[in-house]
Design a protein around this motif. Structure first.
Motif, short mmCIF file in Angstrom:
data_model
loop_
_atom_site.label_atom_id
_atom_site.label_comp_id
_atom_site.label_asym_id
_atom_site.label_seq_id
_atom_site.Cartn_x
_atom_site.Cartn_y
_atom_site.Cartn_z
N PRO A 47 67.55 59.08 -22.40
CA PRO A 47 68.57 58.09 -22.78
C PRO A 47 68.56 57.78 -24.28
O PRO A 47 69.62 57.54 -24.86
N LYS A 51 71.61 57.11 -27.00
CA LYS A 51 71.61 55.77 -27.61
C LYS A 51 71.63 55.89 -29.14
O LYS A 51 72.24 55.09 -29.83
N THR A 137 55.65 58.18 -21.93
CA THR A 137 55.94 56.75 -21.83
C THR A 137 55.31 56.17 -20.56
O THR A 137 54.68 55.10 -20.59
N CYS A 187 64.67 51.84 -6.13
CA CYS A 187 65.61 52.95 -6.37
C CYS A 187 66.80 52.71 -5.46
O CYS A 187 66.82 51.74 -4.69
N GLY A 188 67.80 53.58 -5.56
CA GLY A 188 68.94 53.50 -4.65
C GLY A 188 68.57 54.09 -3.30
O GLY A 188 67.63 54.90 -3.20
N ARG A 190 69.76 56.35 -1.54
CA ARG A 190 69.80 57.82 -1.43
C ARG A 190 68.48 58.45 -1.90
O ARG A 190 68.19 59.59 -1.59
N ASN A 191 67.70 57.72 -2.69
CA ASN A 191 66.45 58.28 -3.23
C ASN A 191 65.19 57.78 -2.53
O ASN A 191 64.09 58.04 -3.00
N TYR A 206 67.54 48.75 -4.71
CA TYR A 206 67.89 47.75 -5.72
C TYR A 206 69.25 47.12 -5.49
O TYR A 206 69.59 46.13 -6.12
N THR A 251 62.83 48.80 -22.18
CA THR A 251 64.11 48.65 -22.87
C THR A 251 64.34 47.17 -23.17
O THR A 251 65.30 46.57 -22.69
N LEU A 275 57.43 47.74 -24.81
CA LEU A 275 56.68 48.98 -25.08
C LEU A 275 57.51 49.94 -25.93
O LEU A 275 58.68 50.16 -25.67
N GLY A 319 73.65 57.64 -16.08
CA GLY A 319 72.49 56.85 -15.64
C GLY A 319 72.09 57.06 -14.19
O GLY A 319 71.40 56.22 -13.61
N THR A 322 68.26 61.97 -11.01
CA THR A 322 67.05 61.91 -10.19
C THR A 322 66.06 62.87 -10.83
O THR A 322 66.18 64.07 -10.68
N1 NAP Z 1 60.31 52.15 -25.01
C1 NAP Z 1 60.23 53.47 -25.05
O1 NAP Z 1 59.51 54.03 -25.89
C2 NAP Z 1 61.01 54.26 -24.03
C3 NAP Z 1 60.65 55.58 -23.74
C4 NAP Z 1 61.35 56.27 -22.75
C5 NAP Z 1 62.42 55.64 -22.09
N2 NAP Z 1 62.76 54.37 -22.45
C6 NAP Z 1 63.88 53.68 -21.75
O2 NAP Z 1 63.52 53.55 -20.38
C7 NAP Z 1 64.71 53.54 -19.59
C8 NAP Z 1 64.56 54.54 -18.46
O3 NAP Z 1 64.60 55.86 -18.98
P1 NAP Z 1 64.74 57.09 -17.99
O4 NAP Z 1 64.66 58.32 -18.80
O5 NAP Z 1 63.85 56.92 -16.84
O6 NAP Z 1 66.25 56.86 -17.49
P2 NAP Z 1 67.09 57.69 -16.43
O7 NAP Z 1 66.37 58.91 -16.02
O8 NAP Z 1 68.46 57.86 -16.99
O9 NAP Z 1 67.21 56.69 -15.17
C9 NAP Z 1 68.13 57.00 -14.19
C10 NAP Z 1 67.70 56.44 -12.84
O10 NAP Z 1 67.68 55.00 -12.88
C11 NAP Z 1 68.07 54.54 -11.59
N3 NAP Z 1 68.55 53.17 -11.73
C12 NAP Z 1 69.56 52.73 -12.52
N4 NAP Z 1 69.68 51.38 -12.42
C13 NAP Z 1 68.72 50.97 -11.54
C14 NAP Z 1 68.33 49.71 -11.03
N5 NAP Z 1 68.95 48.57 -11.40
N6 NAP Z 1 67.29 49.64 -10.17
C15 NAP Z 1 66.64 50.79 -9.78
N7 NAP Z 1 66.98 52.01 -10.23
C16 NAP Z 1 68.02 52.10 -11.09
C17 NAP Z 1 69.15 55.50 -11.17
O11 NAP Z 1 69.27 55.49 -9.77
P3 NAP Z 1 70.75 55.45 -9.09
O12 NAP Z 1 71.38 56.75 -9.44
O13 NAP Z 1 70.46 55.29 -7.64
O14 NAP Z 1 71.47 54.28 -9.70
C18 NAP Z 1 68.61 56.84 -11.72
O15 NAP Z 1 67.86 57.57 -10.76
C19 NAP Z 1 65.88 53.84 -20.55
O16 NAP Z 1 66.49 52.62 -20.92
C20 NAP Z 1 65.18 54.45 -21.75
O17 NAP Z 1 65.91 54.30 -22.94
C21 NAP Z 1 62.10 53.68 -23.39
#
Ligand code: NAP
Length: 329
Positions: A47, A51, A137, A187-188, A190-191, A206, A251, A275, A319, A322
């Motif tokens: 992401p 961003k 992370t 998670c949703g 489906r997962n 969720y 985030t 973090l 977003g 999986t």
């Molecule tokens: N601070 C840092 O250094 C750092 C490092 C890495 C990532 N991040 C941040 O961490 C976040 C996650 O990154 P990622 O790569 O894991 O994202 P991602 O792979 O895009 O996450 C997508 C998943 O999130 C699920 N999801 C969305 N909204 C949800 C909710 N309210 N409750 C439960 N599940 C939900 C979706 O499920 P559905 O399809 O069922 O909706 C999908 O499977 C991002 O904001 C990213 O920018 C920060």
């Protein structure tokens, strides 16, 4: 002599998502003395990549336009800088490229030796590319603020992973289980089966009231929350935390930063911890070893050729991945 050129995907302004990506021919980069030149076999989208394009990290990132995005790469070394000692042409590696320079959505990219590790034959380029930002992370969140010992020798902690089906979340569940913790995951629907197959002890949808309330079905109070989604207020976390529980927010927005400050200043036992990933080579080596040994898996949401990088970009922006989204030149 004309410089060797390669196919790359770049953008030259903030905004407009996948429509802002342009396919170009640019010179193959030259490694400096501490860098390796890689033939990219796979890169994963995070992401943070879109961003940055959106302008959410301006004025720091991107450092310049045009910008070739992505940092997480699996590939083969084709050339090494004068000071590089650990690698030679032909070595298979995974590398995290310099965030300031990006460069992964291309046929070739340069990586610092200090964030490049050997990729054993058991780890595919895509599996290796997946485990970089997302795996690092998850590992950092669990080991540092959450104080989970990955060898399982620590006290049995209760962990909540939100968005457990996503890139960071799916690694966090697996690593937390290696640490012998009790894992609740959101998670949703489906997962559900997928997240259980990663080892989660209990799963919350969720989109239901119980899931939105983060209430453990078996009544656990969480010692740490690896918070991989957004939009959940402190008031929802607070009643679900153990006496010294921490929410590790990946985030953090303005309201999370406010909570962080207030909890610190009032010496609250329950804390919110923002973090920011600090990538370390030893952590990357550990993750690659765990993948090699089959203790950690990279689940691949989808693979896209470089010629269709826009599809991968849109999928990440949507977003709903999986696991990890991979682009292969
Ligand atoms: N601070 C840092 O250094 C750092 C490092 C890495 C990532 N991040 C941040 O961490 C976040 C996650 O990154 P990622 O790569 O894991 O994202 P991602 O792979 O895009 O996450 C997508 C998943 O999130 C699920 N999801 C969305 N909204 C949800 C909710 N309210 N409750 C439960 N599940 C939900 C979706 O499920 P559905 O399809 O069922 O909706 C999908 O499977 C991002 O904001 C990213 O920018 C920060």
């Amino acid at each position: 002599m004309a410089a060797k050129v390669m196919h790359a995907v770049q953008y030259d302004s903030y905004g407009v998502g996948a429509a802002g990506l342009k396919h170009v021919e640019v010179p193959v980069p030259t490694p400096n003395k501490n860098e390796v030149l890689l033939k990219v076999e796979a890169t994963s989208i995070n992401p943070v990549d879109w961003k940055i394009q959106k302008g959410m990290l301006r004025p720091l990132l991107p450092s310049k336009f045009p910008f070739i995005p992505t940092t997480d790469v699996g590939g083969e070394v084709v050339e090494v800088g004068a000071n590089v000692k650990s690698f030679k042409a032909g070595d298979k590696v995974v590398a995290m490229l310099n965030t300031l320079n990006g460069g992964g959505l291309a046929e070739y990219a340069v990586a610092k030796e200090s964030l490049t590790v050997t990729r054993p034959a058991e780890v595919s380029a895509a599996e290796g590319a997946g485990v970089l930002i997302a795996g690092l992370t998850a590992l950092q969140a669990l080991v540092n603020p959450a104080e989970v010992k990955l060898d399982g020798t620590g006290p049995r902690k209760k962990i909540l992973v939100t968005a457990a089906s996503g890139g960071v979340g799916h690694y966090a569940v697996q690593l937390a289980k290696l640490g012998n913790t009790h894992v609740t995951a959101t998670c949703g629907a489906r997962n559900f089966d997928f997240v259980k197959s990663l080892g989660a002890d209990e799963v919350l949808d969720y989109k239901t009231p119980e899931g939105a309330a983060l209430k453990s079905p078996s009544g656990q109070k969480y010692d740490a929350v690896i918070h991989c989604t957004t939009g959940i207020p402190w008031s929802t976390f607070e009643p679900n935390l153990s006496a010294n529980g921490k929410v590790i927010d990946l985030t953090p927005g303005a309201s999370a930063m406010w909570t962080f400050a207030v909890k610190k200043l009032t010496f609250s036992k329950k804390q919110l911890v923002p973090l920011l990933l600090i990538p370390k080579k030893e952590n990357l080596e550990l993750l690659v070893r765990l993948v090699k040994e089959g203790q950690l898996k990279t689940v691949i949401d989808s693979k896209h050729p470089l010629s269709k990088a826009e599809d991968a970009w849109s999928r990440s922006i949507d977003g709903h991945a999986t696991g990890k989204i991979i682009v292969e030149p």
